[in-house]
Write a protein that holds these residues in place. Structure first.
Motif, PDB file in Angstrom:
ATOM      1  N   SER A 188      41.619  35.308  38.016  1.00  0.00           N
ATOM      2  CA  SER A 188      40.244  34.910  38.332  1.00  0.00           C
ATOM      3  C   SER A 188      39.350  36.146  38.261  1.00  0.00           C
ATOM      4  O   SER A 188      39.713  37.221  38.741  1.00  0.00           O
ATOM      5  CB  SER A 188      40.162  34.264  39.713  1.00  0.00           C
ATOM      6  N   LEU A 189      38.209  35.980  37.632  1.00  0.00           N
ATOM      7  CA  LEU A 189      37.328  37.127  37.414  1.00  0.00           C
ATOM      8  C   LEU A 189      35.886  36.664  37.306  1.00  0.00           C
ATOM      9  O   LEU A 189      35.592  35.677  36.630  1.00  0.00           O
ATOM     10  CB  LEU A 189      37.734  37.864  36.134  1.00  0.00           C
ATOM     11  N   GLU A 190      35.016  37.380  37.974  1.00  0.00           N
ATOM     12  CA  GLU A 190      33.579  37.107  37.929  1.00  0.00           C
ATOM     13  C   GLU A 190      32.875  38.362  37.441  1.00  0.00           C
ATOM     14  O   GLU A 190      33.078  39.453  37.981  1.00  0.00           O
ATOM     15  CB  GLU A 190      33.074  36.739  39.330  1.00  0.00           C
ATOM     16  N   LEU A 191      32.068  38.217  36.389  1.00  0.00           N
ATOM     17  CA  LEU A 191      31.313  39.346  35.852  1.00  0.00           C
ATOM     18  C   LEU A 191      29.823  39.034  35.945  1.00  0.00           C
ATOM     19  O   LEU A 191      29.332  38.106  35.306  1.00  0.00           O
ATOM     20  CB  LEU A 191      31.704  39.606  34.393  1.00  0.00           C
ATOM     21  N   GLY A 192      29.126  39.791  36.761  1.00  0.00           N
ATOM     22  CA  GLY A 192      27.685  39.619  36.892  1.00  0.00           C
ATOM     23  C   GLY A 192      27.271  38.436  37.738  1.00  0.00           C
ATOM     24  O   GLY A 192      26.078  38.134  37.842  1.00  0.00           O
ATOM     25  N   GLY A 193      28.219  37.767  38.356  1.00  0.00           N
ATOM     26  CA  GLY A 193      27.918  36.609  39.183  1.00  0.00           C
ATOM     27  C   GLY A 193      27.995  36.935  40.661  1.00  0.00           C
ATOM     28  O   GLY A 193      28.351  38.055  41.056  1.00  0.00           O
ATOM     29  N   PRO A 194      27.720  35.956  41.515  1.00  0.00           N
ATOM     30  CA  PRO A 194      27.649  36.226  42.957  1.00  0.00           C
ATOM     31  C   PRO A 194      28.983  36.556  43.598  1.00  0.00           C
ATOM     32  O   PRO A 194      29.024  37.104  44.691  1.00  0.00           O
ATOM     33  CB  PRO A 194      27.075  34.918  43.527  1.00  0.00           C
ATOM     34  N   ARG A 195      30.093  36.239  42.918  1.00  0.00           N
ATOM     35  CA  ARG A 195      31.412  36.511  43.508  1.00  0.00           C
ATOM     36  C   ARG A 195      32.060  37.777  42.962  1.00  0.00           C
ATOM     37  O   ARG A 195      33.237  38.026  43.196  1.00  0.00           O
ATOM     38  CB  ARG A 195      32.337  35.313  43.256  1.00  0.00           C
ATOM     39  N   GLN A 196      31.291  38.616  42.263  1.00  0.00           N
ATOM     40  CA  GLN A 196      31.904  39.755  41.583  1.00  0.00           C
ATOM     41  C   GLN A 196      32.470  40.782  42.553  1.00  0.00           C
ATOM     42  O   GLN A 196      33.534  41.346  42.308  1.00  0.00           O
ATOM     43  CB  GLN A 196      30.900  40.433  40.652  1.00  0.00           C
ATOM     44  N   PHE A 197      31.788  41.061  43.645  1.00  0.00           N
ATOM     45  CA  PHE A 197      32.175  42.199  44.471  1.00  0.00           C
ATOM     46  C   PHE A 197      32.763  41.776  45.811  1.00  0.00           C
ATOM     47  O   PHE A 197      32.492  42.385  46.835  1.00  0.00           O
ATOM     48  CB  PHE A 197      30.974  43.122  44.661  1.00  0.00           C
ATOM     49  N   GLY A 198      33.586  40.735  45.796  1.00  0.00           N
ATOM     50  CA  GLY A 198      34.279  40.340  47.005  1.00  0.00           C
ATOM     51  C   GLY A 198      35.457  41.252  47.300  1.00  0.00           C
ATOM     52  O   GLY A 198      35.810  42.140  46.528  1.00  0.00           O
ATOM     53  N   GLU A 199      36.092  41.024  48.445  1.00  0.00           N
ATOM     54  CA  GLU A 199      37.229  41.855  48.832  1.00  0.00           C
ATOM     55  C   GLU A 199      38.452  41.578  47.964  1.00  0.00           C
ATOM     56  O   GLU A 199      39.360  42.408  47.869  1.00  0.00           O
ATOM     57  CB  GLU A 199      37.561  41.610  50.305  1.00  0.00           C
ATOM     58  N   THR A 200      38.486  40.391  47.357  1.00  0.00           N
ATOM     59  CA  THR A 200      39.577  40.044  46.447  1.00  0.00           C
ATOM     60  C   THR A 200      38.949  39.485  45.174  1.00  0.00           C
ATOM     61  O   THR A 200      37.722  39.466  45.020  1.00  0.00           O
ATOM     62  CB  THR A 200      40.500  38.979  47.062  1.00  0.00           C
ATOM     63  N   GLY A 201      39.785  38.981  44.281  1.00  0.00           N
ATOM     64  CA  GLY A 201      39.264  38.243  43.150  1.00  0.00           C
ATOM     65  C   GLY A 201      38.522  37.009  43.638  1.00  0.00           C
ATOM     66  O   GLY A 201      38.691  36.579  44.786  1.00  0.00           O
ATOM     67  N   PRO A 202      37.696  36.399  42.783  1.00  0.00           N
ATOM     68  CA  PRO A 202      36.858  35.288  43.248  1.00  0.00           C
ATOM     69  C   PRO A 202      37.641  34.048  43.667  1.00  0.00           C
ATOM     70  O   PRO A 202      37.128  33.235  44.433  1.00  0.00           O
ATOM     71  CB  PRO A 202      35.972  34.984  42.036  1.00  0.00           C
ATOM     72  N   ASP A 203      38.870  33.878  43.213  1.00  0.00           N
ATOM     73  CA  ASP A 203      39.646  32.687  43.570  1.00  0.00           C
ATOM     74  C   ASP A 203      41.096  33.079  43.828  1.00  0.00           C
ATOM     75  O   ASP A 203      41.962  32.947  42.956  1.00  0.00           O
ATOM     76  CB  ASP A 203      39.560  31.649  42.451  1.00  0.00           C
ATOM     77  N   PRO A 204      41.419  33.553  45.043  1.00  0.00           N
ATOM     78  CA  PRO A 204      42.797  33.970  45.339  1.00  0.00           C
ATOM     79  C   PRO A 204      43.815  32.850  45.184  1.00  0.00           C
ATOM     80  O   PRO A 204      44.976  33.113  44.849  1.00  0.00           O
ATOM     81  CB  PRO A 204      42.710  34.438  46.800  1.00  0.00           C
ATOM     82  N   VAL A 205      43.410  31.596  45.427  1.00  0.00           N
ATOM     83  CA  VAL A 205      44.343  30.483  45.264  1.00  0.00           C
ATOM     84  C   VAL A 205      44.757  30.350  43.798  1.00  0.00           C
ATOM     85  O   VAL A 205      45.941  30.212  43.477  1.00  0.00           O
ATOM     86  CB  VAL A 205      43.722  29.172  45.779  1.00  0.00           C
ATOM     87  N   PHE A 206      43.775  30.420  42.898  1.00  0.00           N
ATOM     88  CA  PHE A 206      44.101  30.380  41.470  1.00  0.00           C
ATOM     89  C   PHE A 206      45.009  31.544  41.099  1.00  0.00           C
ATOM     90  O   PHE A 206      45.982  31.375  40.346  1.00  0.00           O
ATOM     91  CB  PHE A 206      42.828  30.427  40.626  1.00  0.00           C
ATOM     92  N   ASP A 207      44.709  32.731  41.608  1.00  0.00           N
ATOM     93  CA  ASP A 207      45.514  33.905  41.267  1.00  0.00           C
ATOM     94  C   ASP A 207      46.969  33.707  41.659  1.00  0.00           C
ATOM     95  O   ASP A 207      47.884  33.990  40.876  1.00  0.00           O
ATOM     96  CB  ASP A 207      44.949  35.147  41.958  1.00  0.00           C
ATOM     97  N   ARG A 208      47.204  33.228  42.875  1.00  0.00           N
ATOM     98  CA  ARG A 208      48.594  33.016  43.317  1.00  0.00           C
ATOM     99  C   ARG A 208      49.291  31.970  42.466  1.00  0.00           C
ATOM    100  O   ARG A 208      50.449  32.149  42.073  1.00  0.00           O
ATOM    101  CB  ARG A 208      48.608  32.612  44.797  1.00  0.00           C
ATOM    102  N   GLN A 209      48.584  30.881  42.168  1.00  0.00           N
ATOM    103  CA  GLN A 209      49.183  29.844  41.341  1.00  0.00           C
ATOM    104  C   GLN A 209      49.471  30.355  39.941  1.00  0.00           C
ATOM    105  O   GLN A 209      50.536  30.091  39.368  1.00  0.00           O
ATOM    106  CB  GLN A 209      48.246  28.634  41.264  1.00  0.00           C
TER     107      GLN A 209
END
Length: 284
Positions: A188-209
């Motif tokens: 999961s990756l956000e570029l230039g969007g509101p979720r870009q600079f979170g503490e983790t990737g924008p969707d940790p559930v997707f990442d684990r899956q």
């Protein structure tokens, strides 16, 4: 076969920044990358098939090939903005025109109408994996570029099918050389969007899956759950996950022999290696 995310700040964050100014994860990041590198080094490859995507450096929405293979003796690498922003140095990589040509014809014969370039310049989707897995840049490469950025995109199933076809063609290559396939993409990756600079990737559930699916060779779950819309929901640049599907296609639906990951402040990095039984010229 190796699949990895490609973080353009790796070199700058772990080696080029003074120790006292480095991010807290820098040492762990470097240790993980160097351990992952050993999975390629141990295989003693002669040629690298490199899968990546052009970040709108030379292909744009008006003319972005779905799938492209480079066929030239030398590849110039690293664009000025990558040197300026990420401190990635320029590279000159040797090509392997024989394997490029064999792959091109073999993929055409299998129903993949590949574009081909004799003037391809490589960007960080290829160079970041070179830095992390083969920093000496001492092996010839065959670059394969995919469209993960400019809709309409090929489907996840098509990326899987292309991976399987690449494996078939390399297995059929009448050569004693050992071929390694190294590809990079995204979770999961956000570029230039509101979720870009979170503490983790924008969707940790997707990442684990995603890591679970890839590591288990579970293509059924991927094709059932991963769509253009679901990837968009996980982050506006998550479509790079399809290059990781392609890499699993080259390996086949088998369990990975090496899996590691690392949460950084806005992304999860992933490192995966498959070691299928050697068949023809192909290695893990």
């Amino acid at each position: 076969m190796l699949a990895t995310t490609h973080h353009p700040f790796y070199l700058k964050a772990t080696q080029l920044t003074p120790p006292e100014e480095r991010m807290p994860q820098a040492d762990e990041w470097r240790r993980k990358v160097e351990a992952y590198r050993e999975t390629l080094t141990a295989a003693e490859p002669d040629v690298l098939v490199m899968v990546g995507a052009d970040h709108f450096h030379q292909f744009f929405a008006d003319n972005y090939p779905a799938f492209l293979i480079g066929k030239q003796p030398i590849y110039d690498a690293t664009f000025y903005n990558e040197e300026r922003e990420f401190s990635i140095p320029p590279f000159l990589l040797q090509g392997h025109e024989e394997l490029s040509g064999f792959l091109l014809q073999g993929l055409l014969d299998r129903g993949f109408d590949m574009a081909v370039s004799h003037e391809l310049k490589l960007d960080h989707s290829i160079i970041c994996p070179i830095i992390t897995t083969r920093p000496d840049a001492d092996l010839p490469v065959v670059p394969i570029y995919t469209n993960i950025f400019a809709p309409p995109l090929p489907s996840p199933k098509r990326f899987w099918q292309l991976g399987r076809a690449i494996r078939e063609v390399i297995d059929a290559w009448p050569s004693d050389l050992t071929v390694a396939a190294v590809g990079s993409g995204h979770l999961s990756l956000e570029l230039g969007g509101p979720r870009q600079f979170g503490e983790t990737g924008p969707d940790p559930v997707f990442d684990r899956q995603a890591i679970e699916w890839l590591s288990k060779g579970n293509i059924e779950a991927i094709l059932e759950n991963v769509t253009f819309e679901s990837m968009s929901g996980a982050g506006n640049a998550t479509h790079g996950f399809m290059d990781l599907i392609l890499m699993m296609g080259i390996a086949g639906p088998i369990e990975a022999s090496y899996v590691d990951d690392l949460d950084l402040f806005h992304t999860r990095e992933m490192y995966m290696t498959w070691t299928p039984e050697q068949d023809g010229a192909v290695l893990a």
